[in-house]
Design a protein around this motif. Sequence first.
Motif, PDB file in Angstrom:
ATOM      1  N   GLU A 101     -30.979  17.494  -3.324  1.00  0.00           N
ATOM      2  CA  GLU A 101     -30.226  19.091  -2.994  1.00  0.00           C
ATOM      3  C   GLU A 101     -29.391  18.892  -1.823  1.00  0.00           C
ATOM      4  O   GLU A 101     -28.578  19.684  -1.612  1.00  0.00           O
ATOM      5  CB  GLU A 101     -31.499  19.838  -2.622  1.00  0.00           C
ATOM      6  N   LYS A 102     -29.616  18.024  -0.809  1.00  0.00           N
ATOM      7  CA  LYS A 102     -28.994  18.006   0.506  1.00  0.00           C
ATOM      8  C   LYS A 102     -27.916  16.900   0.414  1.00  0.00           C
ATOM      9  O   LYS A 102     -27.341  16.589   1.642  1.00  0.00           O
ATOM     10  CB  LYS A 102     -29.825  17.850   1.750  1.00  0.00           C
ATOM     11  N   LEU A 103     -27.697  16.218  -0.539  1.00  0.00           N
ATOM     12  CA  LEU A 103     -26.798  15.125  -0.527  1.00  0.00           C
ATOM     13  C   LEU A 103     -25.256  15.740  -0.286  1.00  0.00           C
ATOM     14  O   LEU A 103     -24.655  16.447  -0.631  1.00  0.00           O
ATOM     15  CB  LEU A 103     -26.505  14.411  -2.080  1.00  0.00           C
ATOM     16  N   CYS A 104     -24.528  14.801   0.608  1.00  0.00           N
ATOM     17  CA  CYS A 104     -23.423  15.272   1.109  1.00  0.00           C
ATOM     18  C   CYS A 104     -22.149  14.664   0.127  1.00  0.00           C
ATOM     19  O   CYS A 104     -21.347  15.475   0.169  1.00  0.00           O
ATOM     20  CB  CYS A 104     -23.215  14.600   2.640  1.00  0.00           C
ATOM     21  N   CYS A 105     -22.271  13.765  -0.411  1.00  0.00           N
ATOM     22  CA  CYS A 105     -21.308  12.992  -1.228  1.00  0.00           C
ATOM     23  C   CYS A 105     -21.488  11.951  -2.007  1.00  0.00           C
ATOM     24  O   CYS A 105     -23.062  11.447  -1.648  1.00  0.00           O
ATOM     25  CB  CYS A 105     -20.124  12.602  -0.498  1.00  0.00           C
ATOM     26  N   VAL A 106     -21.468  11.795  -3.264  1.00  0.00           N
ATOM     27  CA  VAL A 106     -21.757  10.827  -4.267  1.00  0.00           C
ATOM     28  C   VAL A 106     -21.715   9.447  -3.515  1.00  0.00           C
ATOM     29  O   VAL A 106     -22.536   8.590  -4.012  1.00  0.00           O
ATOM     30  CB  VAL A 106     -21.041  10.708  -5.499  1.00  0.00           C
ATOM     31  N   ARG A 107     -20.542   9.147  -2.969  1.00  0.00           N
ATOM     32  CA  ARG A 107     -20.451   7.917  -2.177  1.00  0.00           C
ATOM     33  C   ARG A 107     -21.666   7.498  -1.309  1.00  0.00           C
ATOM     34  O   ARG A 107     -21.747   6.162  -1.325  1.00  0.00           O
ATOM     35  CB  ARG A 107     -19.110   7.842  -1.222  1.00  0.00           C
ATOM     36  N   CYS A 108     -22.298   8.066  -0.799  1.00  0.00           N
ATOM     37  CA  CYS A 108     -23.347   7.836  -0.177  1.00  0.00           C
ATOM     38  C   CYS A 108     -24.346   7.264  -0.751  1.00  0.00           C
ATOM     39  O   CYS A 108     -25.291   6.393  -0.310  1.00  0.00           O
ATOM     40  CB  CYS A 108     -23.923   9.124   0.823  1.00  0.00           C
ATOM     41  N   ILE A 109     -24.697   7.382  -1.987  1.00  0.00           N
ATOM     42  CA  ILE A 109     -25.651   6.972  -2.894  1.00  0.00           C
ATOM     43  C   ILE A 109     -25.132   5.661  -3.751  1.00  0.00           C
ATOM     44  O   ILE A 109     -25.996   5.153  -4.426  1.00  0.00           O
ATOM     45  CB  ILE A 109     -26.448   8.023  -3.774  1.00  0.00           C
ATOM     46  N   GLN A 110     -24.107   5.240  -3.713  1.00  0.00           N
ATOM     47  CA  GLN A 110     -23.304   4.362  -4.389  1.00  0.00           C
ATOM     48  C   GLN A 110     -23.829   3.003  -3.791  1.00  0.00           C
ATOM     49  O   GLN A 110     -24.174   2.799  -2.710  1.00  0.00           O
ATOM     50  CB  GLN A 110     -21.967   4.445  -4.515  1.00  0.00           C
ATOM     51  N   SER A 111     -24.189   1.909  -4.812  1.00  0.00           N
ATOM     52  CA  SER A 111     -24.702   0.769  -4.482  1.00  0.00           C
ATOM     53  C   SER A 111     -23.634  -0.131  -3.626  1.00  0.00           C
ATOM     54  O   SER A 111     -22.320   0.124  -3.981  1.00  0.00           O
ATOM     55  CB  SER A 111     -25.156  -0.074  -5.529  1.00  0.00           C
ATOM     56  N   LYS A 112     -23.756  -1.029  -3.157  1.00  0.00           N
ATOM     57  CA  LYS A 112     -22.640  -1.823  -2.543  1.00  0.00           C
ATOM     58  C   LYS A 112     -21.919  -2.491  -3.229  1.00  0.00           C
ATOM     59  O   LYS A 112     -20.738  -2.580  -3.243  1.00  0.00           O
ATOM     60  CB  LYS A 112     -23.595  -3.052  -1.426  1.00  0.00           C
ATOM     61  N   ALA A 113     -22.574  -2.919  -4.644  1.00  0.00           N
ATOM     62  CA  ALA A 113     -21.743  -3.825  -5.708  1.00  0.00           C
ATOM     63  C   ALA A 113     -20.385  -2.715  -6.186  1.00  0.00           C
ATOM     64  O   ALA A 113     -19.501  -3.077  -6.434  1.00  0.00           O
ATOM     65  CB  ALA A 113     -22.518  -4.352  -6.592  1.00  0.00           C
ATOM     66  N   SER A 114     -20.950  -1.522  -6.177  1.00  0.00           N
ATOM     67  CA  SER A 114     -19.988  -0.438  -6.823  1.00  0.00           C
ATOM     68  C   SER A 114     -19.111  -0.098  -6.096  1.00  0.00           C
ATOM     69  O   SER A 114     -17.982   0.285  -6.287  1.00  0.00           O
ATOM     70  CB  SER A 114     -20.790   0.701  -7.584  1.00  0.00           C
ATOM     71  N   LEU A 115     -19.358  -0.114  -4.643  1.00  0.00           N
ATOM     72  CA  LEU A 115     -18.517   0.234  -3.697  1.00  0.00           C
ATOM     73  C   LEU A 115     -17.201  -0.590  -3.497  1.00  0.00           C
ATOM     74  O   LEU A 115     -16.128  -0.463  -3.407  1.00  0.00           O
ATOM     75  CB  LEU A 115     -18.966   0.554  -2.202  1.00  0.00           C
TER      76      LEU A 115
END
Length: 89
Positions: A70-84
């Motif tokens: 509910e309080k997530l600021c962006c989807v990038r914050c939860i992406q794994s290191k590999a997908s980044l």
Amino acid sequence: MRDAENESHEGKRKNESLWPIMRISHTRSRYIYELYYKREAISKELYDWLLKQGYADANLIAKWKKPGYEKLCCVRCIQSKASLSLVYP
């Protein structure tokens, strides 16, 4: 949004220069999310049009609907290191 994009990036790290843009995007997406899901003030057609035109982040709104995000600021914050590493070499 244009002011945030045109702001000077001198002396800032690459990520820091994106923060104002991410904040505006988050605020706008949250406003549209609350209008549709919380207050039910806009129609499904308008909501779909806003997402299609890019006024809100559909992936972020999809995460907000799930418990615990509910309080997530962006989807990038939860992406794994590999997908980044695939997106940001």
